[in-house]
Design a protein around this motif. Sequence first.
Motif, PDB file in Angstrom:
ATOM      1  N   UNK A 204       0.825  -1.220   0.000  1.00 36.53           N
ATOM      2  CA  UNK A 204       0.000   0.000   0.000  1.00 36.53           C
ATOM      3  C   UNK A 204       0.855   1.264   0.000  1.00 36.53           C
ATOM      4  N   UNK A 205       0.219   2.378  -0.308  1.00 36.23           N
ATOM      5  CA  UNK A 205       0.951   3.636  -0.490  1.00 36.23           C
ATOM      6  C   UNK A 205       1.209   4.389   0.799  1.00 36.23           C
ATOM      7  N   UNK A 206       1.712   5.614   0.631  1.00 41.19           N
ATOM      8  CA  UNK A 206       2.136   6.389   1.799  1.00 41.19           C
ATOM      9  C   UNK A 206       0.957   7.131   2.429  1.00 41.19           C
ATOM     10  N   UNK A 207       1.150   7.500   3.679  1.00 42.26           N
ATOM     11  CA  UNK A 207       0.219   8.360   4.409  1.00 42.26           C
ATOM     12  C   UNK A 207       0.899   9.719   4.433  1.00 42.26           C
ATOM     13  N   UNK A 208       0.282  10.733   3.867  1.00 40.49           N
ATOM     14  CA  UNK A 208       1.001  12.012   3.739  1.00 40.49           C
ATOM     15  C   UNK A 208       1.029  12.849   5.002  1.00 40.49           C
ATOM     16  N   UNK A 209       2.005  13.763   5.042  1.00 38.46           N
ATOM     17  CA  UNK A 209       2.037  14.853   6.014  1.00 38.46           C
ATOM     18  C   UNK A 209       2.029  14.426   7.480  1.00 38.46           C
ATOM     19  N   UNK A 210       2.775  13.369   7.785  1.00 35.77           N
ATOM     20  CA  UNK A 210       2.831  12.920   9.188  1.00 35.77           C
ATOM     21  C   UNK A 210       3.898  13.697   9.954  1.00 35.77           C
ATOM     22  N   UNK A 211       3.617  13.978  11.221  1.00 40.62           N
ATOM     23  CA  UNK A 211       4.615  14.638  12.070  1.00 40.62           C
ATOM     24  C   UNK A 211       5.426  13.602  12.854  1.00 40.62           C
ATOM     25  N   UNK A 212       4.813  12.445  13.067  1.00 44.30           N
ATOM     26  CA  UNK A 212       5.491  11.386  13.828  1.00 44.30           C
ATOM     27  C   UNK A 212       5.052  10.042  13.265  1.00 44.30           C
ATOM     28  N   UNK A 213       6.033   9.192  12.979  1.00 45.36           N
ATOM     29  CA  UNK A 213       5.713   7.818  12.573  1.00 45.36           C
ATOM     30  C   UNK A 213       6.367   6.875  13.570  1.00 45.36           C
ATOM     31  N   UNK A 214       5.580   5.967  14.111  1.00 47.56           N
ATOM     32  CA  UNK A 214       6.108   4.956  15.025  1.00 47.56           C
ATOM     33  C   UNK A 214       5.887   3.608  14.355  1.00 47.56           C
ATOM     34  N   UNK A 215       6.972   2.908  14.085  1.00 44.15           N
ATOM     35  CA  UNK A 215       6.855   1.566  13.495  1.00 44.15           C
ATOM     36  C   UNK A 215       7.902   0.700  14.184  1.00 44.15           C
ATOM     37  N   UNK A 216       7.477   0.051  15.237  1.00 47.27           N
ATOM     38  CA  UNK A 216       8.434  -0.668  16.079  1.00 47.27           C
ATOM     39  C   UNK A 216       8.215  -2.174  15.973  1.00 47.27           C
ATOM     40  N   UNK A 217       9.303  -2.898  15.844  1.00 46.25           N
ATOM     41  CA  UNK A 217       9.275  -4.363  15.832  1.00 46.25           C
ATOM     42  C   UNK A 217       8.465  -4.933  14.673  1.00 46.25           C
ATOM     43  N   UNK A 218       8.535  -4.282  13.549  1.00 41.90           N
ATOM     44  CA  UNK A 218       7.890  -4.765  12.321  1.00 41.90           C
ATOM     45  C   UNK A 218       8.974  -5.054  11.274  1.00 41.90           C
ATOM     46  N   UNK A 219       9.919  -4.105  11.124  1.00 41.63           N
ATOM     47  CA  UNK A 219      10.955  -4.258  10.093  1.00 41.63           C
ATOM     48  C   UNK A 219      11.827  -5.481  10.341  1.00 41.63           C
ATOM     49  N   UNK A 220      11.917  -5.933  11.592  1.00 38.68           N
ATOM     50  CA  UNK A 220      12.761  -7.106  11.875  1.00 38.68           C
ATOM     51  C   UNK A 220      12.327  -8.335  11.078  1.00 38.68           C
ATOM     52  N   UNK A 221      11.065  -8.347  10.664  1.00 38.22           N
ATOM     53  CA  UNK A 221      10.576  -9.511   9.912  1.00 38.22           C
ATOM     54  C   UNK A 221      10.836  -9.396   8.415  1.00 38.22           C
ATOM     55  N   UNK A 222      11.342  -8.251   7.968  1.00 38.49           N
ATOM     56  CA  UNK A 222      11.506  -8.002   6.537  1.00 38.49           C
ATOM     57  C   UNK A 222      12.958  -8.209   6.098  1.00 38.49           C
TER      58      UNK A 222
END
Length: 278
Positions: A204-222
């Motif tokens: 899926x595509x991007x979410x625009x205009x964010x001030x804070x993105x939290x993505x924890x313990x997800x990339x470890x699976x990639x």
Amino acid sequence: METTTDVERIEIQLLLEAVYRRYGYDFRSYAEASITRRIHRHRNLNGYRSISDIQHVILHDREAFLRLLHDLSISVTEMFRDPPFYCSLRKCVLPKLKELPFIRIWLAGCATGEEVYSVAILFQEEGLLDRVQIYATDINESAIDKARQGIYPLEQIQEYTRNYHKAGGKSAFGEYYTARYGHAAMQAFLKQHILFSHHNLVTDGSFGEMHLIVCRNVLIYFSKELQDRVLHLFCESLIEDGFLCLGSKETLRYSTCSTQFQEWDPHERIYRKRSNAS
Ligand SMILES: C[S@@+](CC[C@H](N)C(=O)[O-])C[C@H]1O[C@@H](n2cnc3c(N)ncnc32)[C@H](O)[C@@H]1O
């Protein structure tokens, strides 16, 4: 410990290809070791004789696919997981966000929502929640449903309360939930600022205009390539000077977009997008 034979490796690739072509979920670039472990576990628990058998069944049976999907996405989480991260968010990031009239936050891979309520509580305690909109997303629909309900077993709340205090919590944790029938239901005023939805970081595509993105313990699976693609998606979704928070075992260091960020709290894996980043 199970070993993967060459034939099994082919079977796994074919299964992931089948999942992608039939249902559009792309696990083909996930880290091999962890996806293999989860497929073996799924095979054993469901009594399949081989991985090809899983492929045969899920191609024809959506319910069986949903069970596989559930096992492929690990939704282990907790409230105020890694308390020092929340201390840093409170001390080093929120004072910067305070300057904004409106704060848009994306919590990607939010699992069953514990992390989302933790972030909402933090903003509430810093007097910012009224200005906040949190978009909480995950690939796993059943996890999202649980997150939306915000009801957790009371046995877990003791540990969450300890985490909350270690994270610098300012109130009694009991103010944020109502206890009933052995469960804790998160307060409605927290939910008002959260929008839960399905989103697949791979397709899926991007979410625009964010001030804070939290993505924890997800990339470890990639895989490394997939991590890089998703980090670019985050970079694209952040405003200049926006913040990105990763998990304790995740880093921006090897990504091709690392130059677009500065390390804001390297220890807690908090990064800030440079104001001249494209
Ligand atoms: C281990 S949990 C992490 C939960 C939470 N962020 C935390 O740190 O406590 C990983 C989550 O990533 C989600 N996930 C895995 N692949 C995803 C994808 N392609 N897009 C969105 N979410 C994904 C899983 O469904 C799971 O809920």
